[in-house]
Design a protein around this motif. Structure first.
Motif, short mmCIF file in Angstrom:
data_model
loop_
_atom_site.label_atom_id
_atom_site.label_comp_id
_atom_site.label_asym_id
_atom_site.label_seq_id
_atom_site.Cartn_x
_atom_site.Cartn_y
_atom_site.Cartn_z
N GLY A 1 -8.15 2.54 -37.57
CA GLY A 1 -6.91 3.03 -36.97
C GLY A 1 -6.88 4.55 -36.89
N GLY A 2 -7.22 5.22 -38.01
CA GLY A 2 -7.23 6.68 -38.02
C GLY A 2 -8.29 7.24 -37.09
N ALA A 3 -9.48 6.61 -37.08
CA ALA A 3 -10.55 7.07 -36.19
C ALA A 3 -10.16 6.90 -34.74
CB ALA A 3 -11.84 6.30 -36.49
N SER A 4 -9.42 5.84 -34.43
CA SER A 4 -8.97 5.62 -33.05
C SER A 4 -8.02 6.73 -32.59
CB SER A 4 -8.29 4.25 -32.94
OG SER A 4 -7.79 4.03 -31.65
N VAL A 5 -7.12 7.14 -33.47
CA VAL A 5 -6.20 8.25 -33.14
C VAL A 5 -7.01 9.52 -32.86
CG1 VAL A 5 -4.38 9.74 -34.04
CG2 VAL A 5 -4.28 7.27 -34.44
N ALA A 6 -8.00 9.79 -33.71
CA ALA A 6 -8.82 10.99 -33.53
C ALA A 6 -9.60 10.92 -32.22
CB ALA A 6 -9.79 11.12 -34.71
N ARG A 7 -10.19 9.77 -31.93
CA ARG A 7 -11.01 9.61 -30.73
C ARG A 7 -10.19 9.83 -29.47
NH1 ARG A 7 -12.17 4.75 -31.68
NH2 ARG A 7 -13.65 5.16 -33.35
N ARG A 8 -8.99 9.21 -29.42
CA ARG A 8 -8.12 9.35 -28.25
C ARG A 8 -7.64 10.78 -28.07
NH1 ARG A 8 -5.57 4.67 -30.30
NH2 ARG A 8 -3.78 5.96 -30.87
N SER A 9 -7.57 11.53 -29.17
CA SER A 9 -7.04 12.89 -29.12
C SER A 9 -8.12 13.93 -28.88
CB SER A 9 -6.31 13.20 -30.44
OG SER A 9 -5.28 12.27 -30.69
N GLY A 10 -9.35 13.50 -28.66
CA GLY A 10 -10.42 14.46 -28.42
C GLY A 10 -10.88 15.15 -29.67
N VAL A 11 -10.91 14.41 -30.80
CA VAL A 11 -11.40 14.96 -32.07
C VAL A 11 -12.70 14.23 -32.41
CG1 VAL A 11 -10.93 15.20 -34.54
CG2 VAL A 11 -9.08 15.51 -32.87
N PRO A 12 -13.79 14.95 -32.69
CA PRO A 12 -15.06 14.27 -33.02
C PRO A 12 -14.96 13.50 -34.33
CG PRO A 12 -15.26 16.64 -33.35
CD PRO A 12 -13.94 16.42 -32.68
N VAL A 13 -15.68 12.39 -34.39
CA VAL A 13 -15.67 11.51 -35.56
C VAL A 13 -17.09 11.38 -36.09
CG1 VAL A 13 -15.19 9.18 -36.41
CG2 VAL A 13 -13.68 10.23 -34.69
#
Length: 752
Positions: A648-660
């Motif tokens: 869930g947290g990684a999905s928020v980061a990915r959609r927001s243009g934050v590298p994971v």
């Protein structure tokens, strides 16, 4: 007798020359031989009735001199050196000159040497310490107990040892046991039971049986003896006898000894532990007996035992994970289904392809992604195939036990809440091509009832969603085992942390995470799950260099997992992971989801030092809006090695243009480009990539673009790939089974 006289003569000749090293060595050897001969002679005389057995331990000495300070120092030196060659000589030189107090000190010293030698498995040294005690000391309890312990250790450690010496010991013990104090007798019985269990553990069943048989006559209700008798019965696979003895062992260990429950034993905690151990073993023995009875056609007795086993379970985990119990439950349910004619009641799909998604519990909350995954997969499959029908089945199979683990996010009483979520997620499909069933059937017959309902639905393939192995495991494993013979069976991961088994045709892995468990003849397909809404356009997110400049790192996981993970994490591994903060000036790491942030800060030096420096901020579980705001403006989302959730947290980061950056054995790995996924052994590589992402804007932008491209690829291909896995499951079922799920099965008759 002749041997004793010979050794006495030998000692007399060499006594004067004992100061010479070689003569002294011969003298000490002779002393040991003499003592051994004397012990054996006395035992022979006792057997022949020529000697009072009490004299073996009750010989008196006439002199009453005290043990002076110099002698004590010599004794202490002997004890500290623990050299067996001095033990006989020192005893013979001191015993006759000691007062009663001196003899007590001498006895304690030799007992100490013997105990220490036994602990270090120095059997020769222990024997040299015990023999004088057996020959001369009036208090037989400690010495005879130590002698038995020595012999038991010898049997356990020596594969070629026999019972001859132990039988000789028993002869002497049997003659004098009435003279031994109650405490010493209890100690002997206790160590005999423990010794028998140790003998069984090393495969010495004959020796254990001999020992148990004798002490069971002496104290048949002793907890150690009952346990040994139970373990012996288990080793013989005599399940009925094992059940009897384990039940008695549990009962005699019960710390509450009166009906009014007012009398509690002084050692109640230890007794409760022993009682619980016996209950656990009783449960296993009942499982073995139930299987034996069922194999012999005695179903009524077997069924009664199965239900008693379920009543004994503290929660549902053993029911799901014990293979022997699972096998029993499967045969019970299948027999009931056959008797009730469930196999003949299967409805026709009438040209509609019908699949079922089975879960034990269905987690609905703001922090868990489980329901969103299931509804997204269902929506995309329904949009792909207009002839498809999906039934989401919440079995609540854990209600078969009396006290299953429940949680506010998946309490079976919240049926209305579950239906509201389905209506909101699938408004155009609910009640038409998507159906949600929530069962609340209790007991083992409740499992039968749920299986009958699934037969009435008659899906052509059943997808079993898997999750965490612990208390909150959401996989319907019991139902899967019961229905595996009748339906094509696929397994997919709602969380990566799940153990699979051979009762499945195909395993759909969302990414490169490890597959734990024995999969038997099943095959594994790595296939991203169709969890992206295809009907909506992918949000256009502009790459924002300000986020790169923020130098904010985020790691997040819900529940107590963050606390447990940090506590278990290797200190060197943690130091290497947080070295990113030293390599990137001004970087701050936000750790979200700790249930007790203050406790972590106090007990973890690595974290507390960096909190003091302003490099780490610990957060409890944050409200979703606050969490989203922090993650969306981060520079990096770092999913720590060893954590399995976090999608869930990684999905928020990915959609927001934050590298994971993540690791293979996690829920995050299946949605990430391969270059951002590492094995747990590649922490240094993950740290290096993180450093590059935080210090090189071009690398940061390239990774964000790769994530967008990978997400688009999943969006375009995941649904059809996942659907192919469902068809392959049906094909594999045909190959393994002579039973057809339906003669008019559209899914088995034609492809997509």
């Amino acid at each position: 007798m002749l041997a004793m006289k010979a050794w006495q003569r030998f000692i007399a000749l060499y006594t004067e020359a004992a100061s010479k090293k070689e003569s002294r060595r011969l003298l000490l050897t002779a002393g040991r031989k003499l003592a051994i001969c004397e012990i054996k002679l006395r035992l022979l005389l006792i057997k022949a009735g020529e000697l009072n057995p009490n004299s073996l331990w009750q010989e008196k000495c006439s002199l009453k001199l005290s043990l002076d300070g110099k002698t004590k120092k010599v004794l202490n030196a002997s004890v500290s050196q623990t050299r067996k060659e001095y033990l006989f000589d020192f005893w013979n030189s001191q015993f006759s000159f000691c007062s009663d107090n001196g003899r007590e000190a001498l006895r304690r010293g030799y007992v100490s040497v013997a105990v220490k030698a036994l602990e270090q498995e120095k059997l020769d040294e222990a024997c040299a310490s015990i023999q004088p005690l057996l020959s001369f000391w009036p208090d037989a309890g400690s010495s005879i107990s130590l002698h038995e312990k020595l012999l038991l250790n010898g049997l356990i450690l020596s594969p070629d040892g026999d019972l001859a010496e132990l039988k000789e010991w028993w002869t002497a013990f049997d003659l004098v046991k009435s003279e031994i104090s109650e405490n010493s007798l209890q100690r002997i019985v206790d160590q005999s039971g423990a010794g028998a269990c140790r003998l069984l553990a090393v495969g010495r069943d004959v020796e254990a049986d001999w020992l148990i048989e004798r002490f069971a006559r002496l104290q048949p209700d002793h907890q150690r003896i009952l346990r040994a008798q139970a373990e012996l019965a288990v080793s013989k696979k005599d399940w009925r006898e094992a059940v009897d003895y384990w039940q008695l062992a549990a009962a005699v260990s019960n710390p509450i000894t009166t009906k009014s429950r007012t009398h509690v034993a002084k050692n109640a905690k230890e007794m409760a532990r022993r009682s619980q151990y016996a209950k656990n073993q009783l449960r296993n023995a009942r499982i073995g007996l139930a299987q034996e009875l069922r194999d012999n056609g005695r179903r009524r007795e077997s069924d009664e035992l199965i239900n008693r086993v379920l009543e004994m379970l503290p929660d549902h985990r053993i029911m799901k994970n014990d293979p022997n119990l699972l096998n029993l439950l499967r045969t019970y349910v299948q027999d009931a289904l056959n008797e009730d004619g469930a196999l003949e009641s299967r409805s026709s799909s009438a040209g509609t392809r019908r699949i079922a998604i089975c879960l034990d519990v269905f987690k609905i909350s703001e922090i868990h992604t489980h329901s969103r995954v299931v509804y997204a997969v269902s929506r995309n499959l329904l949009e792909l195939d207009p002839n498809l029908e999906i039934h989401l089945i919440i079995t609540n199979e854990r209600l078969a036990v009396t006290t299953p683990a429940l949680n506010s996010s998946f309490n079976p009483a919240n049926i209305e809440r579950m239906m509201d979520r389905a209506v909101n997620a699938m408004p155009e499909f609910i009640g038409k091509r998507f159906f949600q069933h929530v069962f609340r059937n209790s007991g083992l017959e409740g499992v039968v009832s749920t299986c009958k309902s699934i037969f009435e639905i008659n899906p052509e393939v059943i997808l079993y969603g898997g999750g965490h192995r612990g208390l909150f495991s959401n996989e319907s494993r019991v139902i899967r085992h019961c229905l595996f013979d009748y339906f094509p069976t696929a397994f997919f991961y709602i969380q990566a942390n799940n153990q699979v088994d051979e009762k499945t045709d195909l395993i759909i892995a969302r990414g490169p995470h490890a597959i734990e468990g024995n999969i038997g003849n099943a095959i594994v397909r790595v296939q991203p799950y169709p969890t992206i809404d295809k009907s909506a356009q992918l949000d256009e997110v502009l790459i924002d260099p300000i986020k790169f400049d923020n130098k904010i790192i985020v790691s997040a996981i819900a529940g107590v997992r963050m606390d447990v993970h940090i506590q278990k994490m290797d200190r060197d591994e943690m130091k290497e992971m947080f070295s990113i903060l030293d390599r990137v000036p001004g970087a701050v790491w936000h750790i979200i989801g700790a249930s007790k942030p203050d406790l972590i800060a106090k007990t973890n030096p690595e974290i507390s030092q960096r909190i003091y420096k302003g490099q780490i901020v610990l957060h409890p579980l944050l409200p979703f809006e606050e969490f989203t705001d922090l993650v969306s403006n981060a520079s990096l989302f770092f999913h720590m090695p060893g954590l399995t959730g976090g999608s869930g947290g990684a999905s928020v980061a990915r959609r927001s243009g934050v590298p994971v950056v993540t690791f293979e054995h996690s829920d995050v790995s299946g949605r990430q480009p391969p270059e951002t996924v590492f094995s747990d052994e590649e922490l240094s590589k993950a740290v290096d990539l993180s450093f590059n992402l935080l210090s090189d804007l071009a690398c940061w932008e390239e990774t964000v673009n790769a994530q967008f491209a990978h997400t688009q690829w999943i969006r375009d291909t995941a649904t059809s790939g996942f659907y192919d896995c469902i068809f392959e499951t049906a094909e594999r079922y045909l190959k393994r089974s002579s039973v057809r799920s339906s003669p008019q099965s559209p899914m088995l008759a034609e492809g997509l």
